[in-house]
Design a protein around this motif. Sequence first.
Motif, PDB file in Angstrom:
ATOM      1  N   MET A  54       0.841  -1.183   0.000  1.00  0.00           N
ATOM      2  CA  MET A  54       0.000   0.000   0.000  1.00  0.00           C
ATOM      3  C   MET A  54       0.884   1.243   0.000  1.00  0.00           C
ATOM      4  O   MET A  54       1.836   1.332   0.777  1.00  0.00           O
ATOM      5  CB  MET A  54      -0.886  -0.007   1.249  1.00  0.00           C
ATOM      6  CG  MET A  54      -1.986   1.006   1.228  1.00  0.00           C
ATOM      7  SD  MET A  54      -3.220   0.735  -0.039  1.00  0.00           S
ATOM      8  CE  MET A  54      -4.114  -0.642   0.647  1.00  0.00           C
ATOM      9  N   LEU A  55       0.561   2.181  -0.889  1.00  0.00           N
ATOM     10  CA  LEU A  55       1.225   3.484  -0.942  1.00  0.00           C
ATOM     11  C   LEU A  55       0.249   4.531  -0.428  1.00  0.00           C
ATOM     12  O   LEU A  55      -0.941   4.483  -0.755  1.00  0.00           O
ATOM     13  CB  LEU A  55       1.560   3.855  -2.390  1.00  0.00           C
ATOM     14  CG  LEU A  55       2.849   3.397  -3.003  1.00  0.00           C
ATOM     15  CD1 LEU A  55       2.918   3.850  -4.457  1.00  0.00           C
ATOM     16  CD2 LEU A  55       4.056   3.884  -2.247  1.00  0.00           C
ATOM     17  N   THR A  56       0.745   5.480   0.341  1.00  0.00           N
ATOM     18  CA  THR A  56      -0.099   6.579   0.793  1.00  0.00           C
ATOM     19  C   THR A  56       0.756   7.792   1.135  1.00  0.00           C
ATOM     20  O   THR A  56       1.984   7.709   1.163  1.00  0.00           O
ATOM     21  CB  THR A  56      -0.969   6.172   2.002  1.00  0.00           C
ATOM     22  OG1 THR A  56      -1.992   7.155   2.184  1.00  0.00           O
ATOM     23  CG2 THR A  56      -0.146   6.001   3.262  1.00  0.00           C
ATOM     24  N   LYS A  57       0.095   8.888   1.403  1.00  0.00           N
ATOM     25  CA  LYS A  57       0.792  10.100   1.826  1.00  0.00           C
ATOM     26  C   LYS A  57       1.356   9.880   3.224  1.00  0.00           C
ATOM     27  O   LYS A  57       0.661   9.390   4.106  1.00  0.00           O
ATOM     28  CB  LYS A  57      -0.168  11.286   1.876  1.00  0.00           C
ATOM     29  CG  LYS A  57      -0.690  11.721   0.526  1.00  0.00           C
ATOM     30  CD  LYS A  57      -1.690  12.853   0.705  1.00  0.00           C
ATOM     31  CE  LYS A  57      -2.227  13.328  -0.616  1.00  0.00           C
ATOM     32  NZ  LYS A  57      -3.239  14.400  -0.443  1.00  0.00           N
ATOM     33  N   GLY A  58       2.593  10.258   3.401  1.00  0.00           N
ATOM     34  CA  GLY A  58       3.194  10.270   4.717  1.00  0.00           C
ATOM     35  C   GLY A  58       3.320  11.708   5.187  1.00  0.00           C
ATOM     36  O   GLY A  58       3.084  12.638   4.422  1.00  0.00           O
ATOM     37  N   PRO A  59       3.704  11.907   6.427  1.00  0.00           N
ATOM     38  CA  PRO A  59       3.929  13.275   6.900  1.00  0.00           C
ATOM     39  C   PRO A  59       5.212  13.850   6.299  1.00  0.00           C
ATOM     40  O   PRO A  59       6.021  13.113   5.732  1.00  0.00           O
ATOM     41  CB  PRO A  59       4.046  13.115   8.416  1.00  0.00           C
ATOM     42  CG  PRO A  59       4.446  11.698   8.619  1.00  0.00           C
ATOM     43  CD  PRO A  59       3.904  10.913   7.458  1.00  0.00           C
ATOM     44  N   ASP A  60       5.383  15.128   6.377  1.00  0.00           N
ATOM     45  CA  ASP A  60       6.598  15.820   5.946  1.00  0.00           C
ATOM     46  C   ASP A  60       6.816  15.777   4.435  1.00  0.00           C
ATOM     47  O   ASP A  60       7.909  16.038   3.954  1.00  0.00           O
ATOM     48  CB  ASP A  60       7.837  15.259   6.664  1.00  0.00           C
ATOM     49  CG  ASP A  60       7.688  15.283   8.177  1.00  0.00           C
ATOM     50  OD1 ASP A  60       7.290  16.341   8.706  1.00  0.00           O
ATOM     51  OD2 ASP A  60       7.944  14.261   8.822  1.00  0.00           O
ATOM     52  N   GLY A  61       5.789  15.411   3.668  1.00  0.00           N
ATOM     53  CA  GLY A  61       5.899  15.449   2.209  1.00  0.00           C
ATOM     54  C   GLY A  61       6.496  14.219   1.571  1.00  0.00           C
ATOM     55  O   GLY A  61       6.918  14.268   0.415  1.00  0.00           O
ATOM     56  N   CYS A  62       6.535  13.116   2.270  1.00  0.00           N
ATOM     57  CA  CYS A  62       7.032  11.874   1.681  1.00  0.00           C
ATOM     58  C   CYS A  62       5.859  10.938   1.409  1.00  0.00           C
ATOM     59  O   CYS A  62       4.721  11.226   1.763  1.00  0.00           O
ATOM     60  CB  CYS A  62       8.053  11.194   2.590  1.00  0.00           C
ATOM     61  SG  CYS A  62       7.370  10.487   4.108  1.00  0.00           S
ATOM     62  N   ILE A  63       6.156   9.820   0.768  1.00  0.00           N
ATOM     63  CA  ILE A  63       5.169   8.766   0.535  1.00  0.00           C
ATOM     64  C   ILE A  63       5.566   7.580   1.396  1.00  0.00           C
ATOM     65  O   ILE A  63       6.745   7.271   1.523  1.00  0.00           O
ATOM     66  CB  ILE A  63       5.151   8.356  -0.953  1.00  0.00           C
ATOM     67  CG1 ILE A  63       4.677   9.512  -1.820  1.00  0.00           C
ATOM     68  CG2 ILE A  63       4.258   7.138  -1.166  1.00  0.00           C
ATOM     69  CD1 ILE A  63       4.800   9.232  -3.297  1.00  0.00           C
ATOM     70  N   TRP A  64       4.576   6.913   1.946  1.00  0.00           N
ATOM     71  CA  TRP A  64       4.818   5.693   2.711  1.00  0.00           C
ATOM     72  C   TRP A  64       4.448   4.486   1.869  1.00  0.00           C
ATOM     73  O   TRP A  64       3.382   4.457   1.241  1.00  0.00           O
ATOM     74  CB  TRP A  64       3.979   5.675   3.981  1.00  0.00           C
ATOM     75  CG  TRP A  64       4.503   6.520   5.102  1.00  0.00           C
ATOM     76  CD1 TRP A  64       5.711   7.141   5.181  1.00  0.00           C
ATOM     77  CD2 TRP A  64       3.827   6.820   6.324  1.00  0.00           C
ATOM     78  NE1 TRP A  64       5.832   7.809   6.380  1.00  0.00           N
ATOM     79  CE2 TRP A  64       4.683   7.625   7.092  1.00  0.00           C
ATOM     80  CE3 TRP A  64       2.599   6.482   6.824  1.00  0.00           C
ATOM     81  CZ2 TRP A  64       4.337   8.102   8.343  1.00  0.00           C
ATOM     82  CZ3 TRP A  64       2.238   6.954   8.088  1.00  0.00           C
ATOM     83  CH2 TRP A  64       3.113   7.755   8.834  1.00  0.00           C
ATOM     84  N   LEU A  65       5.309   3.490   1.890  1.00  0.00           N
ATOM     85  CA  LEU A  65       5.061   2.199   1.253  1.00  0.00           C
ATOM     86  C   LEU A  65       4.998   1.155   2.361  1.00  0.00           C
ATOM     87  O   LEU A  65       5.990   0.934   3.054  1.00  0.00           O
ATOM     88  CB  LEU A  65       6.170   1.854   0.255  1.00  0.00           C
ATOM     89  CG  LEU A  65       6.144   0.444  -0.339  1.00  0.00           C
ATOM     90  CD1 LEU A  65       4.910   0.259  -1.217  1.00  0.00           C
ATOM     91  CD2 LEU A  65       7.418   0.190  -1.138  1.00  0.00           C
ATOM     92  N   TYR A  66       3.821   0.552   2.525  1.00  0.00           N
ATOM     93  CA  TYR A  66       3.607  -0.441   3.570  1.00  0.00           C
ATOM     94  C   TYR A  66       3.401  -1.824   2.976  1.00  0.00           C
ATOM     95  O   TYR A  66       2.603  -1.976   2.043  1.00  0.00           O
ATOM     96  CB  TYR A  66       2.345  -0.109   4.381  1.00  0.00           C
ATOM     97  CG  TYR A  66       2.593   0.719   5.607  1.00  0.00           C
ATOM     98  CD1 TYR A  66       2.826   0.106   6.831  1.00  0.00           C
ATOM     99  CD2 TYR A  66       2.598   2.102   5.551  1.00  0.00           C
ATOM    100  CE1 TYR A  66       3.042   0.851   7.974  1.00  0.00           C
ATOM    101  CE2 TYR A  66       2.808   2.857   6.694  1.00  0.00           C
ATOM    102  CZ  TYR A  66       3.043   2.226   7.895  1.00  0.00           C
ATOM    103  OH  TYR A  66       3.257   2.970   9.024  1.00  0.00           O
ATOM    104  N   PRO A  67       4.067  -2.839   3.534  1.00  0.00           N
ATOM    105  CA  PRO A  67       3.668  -4.202   3.201  1.00  0.00           C
ATOM    106  C   PRO A  67       2.215  -4.369   3.662  1.00  0.00           C
ATOM    107  O   PRO A  67       1.804  -3.788   4.673  1.00  0.00           O
ATOM    108  CB  PRO A  67       4.602  -5.077   4.047  1.00  0.00           C
ATOM    109  CG  PRO A  67       5.734  -4.188   4.422  1.00  0.00           C
ATOM    110  CD  PRO A  67       5.177  -2.800   4.482  1.00  0.00           C
ATOM    111  N   MET A  68       1.426  -5.127   2.938  1.00  0.00           N
ATOM    112  CA  MET A  68      -0.001  -5.236   3.246  1.00  0.00           C
ATOM    113  C   MET A  68      -0.249  -5.709   4.680  1.00  0.00           C
ATOM    114  O   MET A  68      -1.151  -5.206   5.356  1.00  0.00           O
ATOM    115  CB  MET A  68      -0.686  -6.169   2.251  1.00  0.00           C
ATOM    116  CG  MET A  68      -2.177  -5.977   2.208  1.00  0.00           C
ATOM    117  SD  MET A  68      -2.719  -4.284   1.859  1.00  0.00           S
ATOM    118  CE  MET A  68      -2.377  -4.166   0.119  1.00  0.00           C
ATOM    119  N   GLU A  69       0.550  -6.641   5.171  1.00  0.00           N
ATOM    120  CA  GLU A  69       0.372  -7.128   6.541  1.00  0.00           C
ATOM    121  C   GLU A  69       0.541  -5.992   7.552  1.00  0.00           C
ATOM    122  O   GLU A  69      -0.253  -5.833   8.481  1.00  0.00           O
ATOM    123  CB  GLU A  69       1.383  -8.241   6.832  1.00  0.00           C
ATOM    124  CG  GLU A  69       1.297  -8.799   8.232  1.00  0.00           C
ATOM    125  CD  GLU A  69       2.338  -9.883   8.507  1.00  0.00           C
ATOM    126  OE1 GLU A  69       2.536 -10.175   9.692  1.00  0.00           O
ATOM    127  OE2 GLU A  69       2.939 -10.412   7.559  1.00  0.00           O
TER     128      GLU A  69
END
Length: 153
Positions: free
Chosen positions: A34-49
């Motif tokens: 999953m990709l989403t907006k992170g704080p401070d202007g970055c993107i977060w990439l999370y493993p689905m688990e």
Amino acid sequence: MKSLNGEYKITLDDKGRLSLPTKIRTALEDNNHMLTKGPDGCIWLYPMEEWNKLMQKVRTSSSAFNSDFRALRRHLIGPAQDVEIDKAGRIAIPQTLREYAELIRDCIVLGQDDFVEIWNADRYRSYETESKEEYEIAYEKLGAALLREKDGE
């Protein structure tokens, strides 16, 4: 899941794809993320688990009647998008997230143990410079906590 760590300089291609470093790809293990907006202007990439664990905590931690919670949901959950790592080890970053993080060419991929941050390289360098005092304070707090733990408090 293996720990996601390391800092890597990566180039975004003309189609908005980012080639993940081998160490990060190997640690991610699964193909769905999953990709989403992170704080401070970055993107977060999370493993689905890990994403599912985070979403469970978000669901149980507050109410939709709370304005801070609604703002967080709109920033974190609303723009979230499923991504897969292709056979070449790349992820396609949606245009809306590329615009949010100002990803054009030079990027930094930064492991955060259980998720990954993706930064515009210039923005990340600026963030490091501007937040130096914050992380020095955080190191001091960590050191104090470790000493208390060592002393059995």
